[in-house]
Design an enzyme around this catalytic site. Structure first.
Site, PDB file in Angstrom:
ATOM      1  CB  CYS B  72      -0.989  -0.049   1.169  1.00 61.21           C
ATOM      2  SG  CYS B  72      -2.341   1.117   0.993  1.00 61.21           S
ATOM      3  CG  HIS B 177      -4.037  -3.536   2.606  1.00 57.66           C
ATOM      4  ND1 HIS B 177      -3.107  -3.121   3.519  1.00 57.66           N
ATOM      5  CD2 HIS B 177      -4.601  -2.417   2.116  1.00 57.66           C
ATOM      6  CE1 HIS B 177      -3.101  -1.813   3.598  1.00 57.66           C
ATOM      7  NE2 HIS B 177      -4.008  -1.352   2.755  1.00 57.66           N
ATOM      8  CD  GLU B 179      -1.992  -6.325   4.995  1.00 59.07           C
ATOM      9  OE1 GLU B 179      -1.556  -6.629   3.870  1.00 59.07           O
ATOM     10  OE2 GLU B 179      -2.170  -5.142   5.352  1.00 59.07           O
TER      11      GLU B 179
END
Lengths: 251, 195
Positions: B72, B177, B179
């Site tokens: 990001c 993202h 994650e």
């Protein structure tokens, strides 16, 4: 292409899921992590945790839960319920929540929206609006739907956008709990009034209801019971939407 | 060991869980790491300021050929400057960071990522897979060769096609993202871990 999002809501009290959950093959239906994992496995796009813990003293339980969720869940999640201050929000975000939502405190003190947006960024701030048709306009309610505020929800939506809200979580009190469909006129009015994403909530009972909400421009749709009771899995819902040409994340 | 650079904003627990490694802001620990991940949430200028004491260490590691992944804002920081605020980035790549125009901002949600070239990060991940995004700015590399994947964002009748991943040699950046992107994200992080 950006997908339309399906969001599951979980009511949390003192760190446990409340509200009837009738899942099979879940050892402990009250454990938010276990339930969230199951939703993630089925393809949920996002999870909203509504903390209904009454006492402020028990807030630490929520923070511990947020930390556990952040470690175990690999889809974004939002936390809210009774949040009043920038400090609380900072702690929740620091514990690992992707977004927070504000409702009553934002109506009581609209400048809080811009303060929070400055601290955590607009993208991480959701404003929840509970609204009910009063014969003339959709009126904003706070305190978990107990208090009418005399404010027009459409005007309020525009104001929260100006103040820095990143998204609106719109719950219709007229349709909530009915399972007869989202409040389409209300959702449409809000979607057309603002540029930020609008999450439709309240009334989902079947896959068609989601289709209707996306058709009029909702970016996401939220439901609780339809998933909790295993009436439809997230995957079945998404397959239905994909067949009708809605762009959803299916993999 | 993978060093996940901690700038004190946001929680990196699931990045660590997916990758192993340590969350740290200690330059010695970062120096000893064999891979570096720079996650980023917040404002370009403000985060760059926090990163200042680690800038030399990170750039040395990149120049030594250690695998680096910017997530990001961590990807945006690889470039020279941003429309978001004054100040310079890490300047690993030429080009800047620009704001979305004509579409709803921020761009939030799951969007499709289409690889633009061979990149080990996307090994085993289907073309057009969904990843989770939340951002208002995107990178505009001068050298288009660094673009590893693109994503299109359409809203309000306008469409913006932007680079959603970059890679060159040992340096990688993703705008989304991983994650927060469920299985595809975990796969991508696993690909980075195994480099």
């Amino acid at each position: 292409m950006l997908a339309k999002r399906i969001i599951a809501a979980l009511d949390i009290k003192e760190g446990r899921v409340v509200k009837g959950i009738k899942f099979q093959n879940i050892r402990d239906a009250g454990d938010p992590i276990e339930l969230a994992k199951r939703y993630e496995e089925e393809g949920i796009d996002e999870i909203v945790f509504l903390d209904i813990t009454a006492s402020y003293e028990k807030r630490q339980i929520l923070l511990d839960l947020v930390k556990r969720i952040a470690e175990e869940i690999y889809v974004p999640f939002t936390v809210g319920g009774g949040i009043k201050s920038v400090e609380e929000i900072r702690e929740i975000i620091k514990s690992g929540a992707d977004k927070v939502f504000l409702n009553t405190a934002a109506v009581d003190n609209p400048t809080l929206i811009s303060e929070v947006a400055k601290v955590v960024g607009s993208a991480n701030l959701v404003i929840a609006i509970d609204a009910k048709w009063n014969g003339k306009f959709w009126e904003v309610y706070t305190h978990g739907g107990r208090k009418a505020r005399g404010i027009d929800a459409v005007e309020w939506a525009k104001e929260v956008e100006c103040l820095g809200a990143g998204e609106i979580l719109l719950t219709s009190m007229d349709t909530d709990g009915t399972q007869e469909g989202f409040d389409i006129p209300l959702t449409k009015a809000i979607v057309e009034a603002v540029d930020i994403p609008v999450i439709a909530s309240g009334g989902a009972g079947s896959p068609e209801h989601f289709y209707d909400a996306f058709e009029i421009g909702a970016s996401a749709a939220l439901a609780a019971s339809i998933f909790h009771y295993g009436k439809y899995t997230v995957r079945e819902l998404k397959e239905y939407l994909a067949r009708r040409g809605v762009n959803v994340r299916l993999e | 060991m993978i060093a996940i650079v901690d700038l004190g904003i946001g929680n990196l627990a699931n990045v660590r869980k997916a990758l192993g490694g340590v969350i740290t802001s200690d330059p010695y620990e970062i120096e000893r790491a064999d891979k570096i991940v720079l996650p980023g949430v917040g404002n370009f200028g403000a985060v760059m300021k926090r990163l200042e004491p680690l800038k030399g260490t990170i750039l040395d590691a990149i120049n030594e050929g250690k695998p680096f992944l910017g997530i990001c804002l961590g990807m945006q920081l690889l470039f020279e400057w941003s429309e978001e605020s004054e100040g310079k980035g890490l300047e690993v790549f030429k080009g800047n960071v620009v704001k979305f125009k004509g579409v709803r901002v921020p761009h939030i949600g799951w969007n499709q990522v289409f690889p633009a070239k061979e990149c080990p990060l996307f090994e085993g991940i289907k073309n057009g897979s969904y990843f989770y995004f939340v951002h208002s700015y995107y990178v505009n590399p001068q050298d288009k060769e660094v673009i590893a994947a693109i994503t299109d964002y359409e809203s309000k009748g306008n469409k913006v096609v932007f680079p959603s991943a970059v890679c060159k040699d040992n340096v990688f950046g993703v705008q989304f993202h991983p994650e927060k992107s469920s299985k595809n994200g975990l796969k991508l992080l696993e690909n980075f871990r195994r480099l």
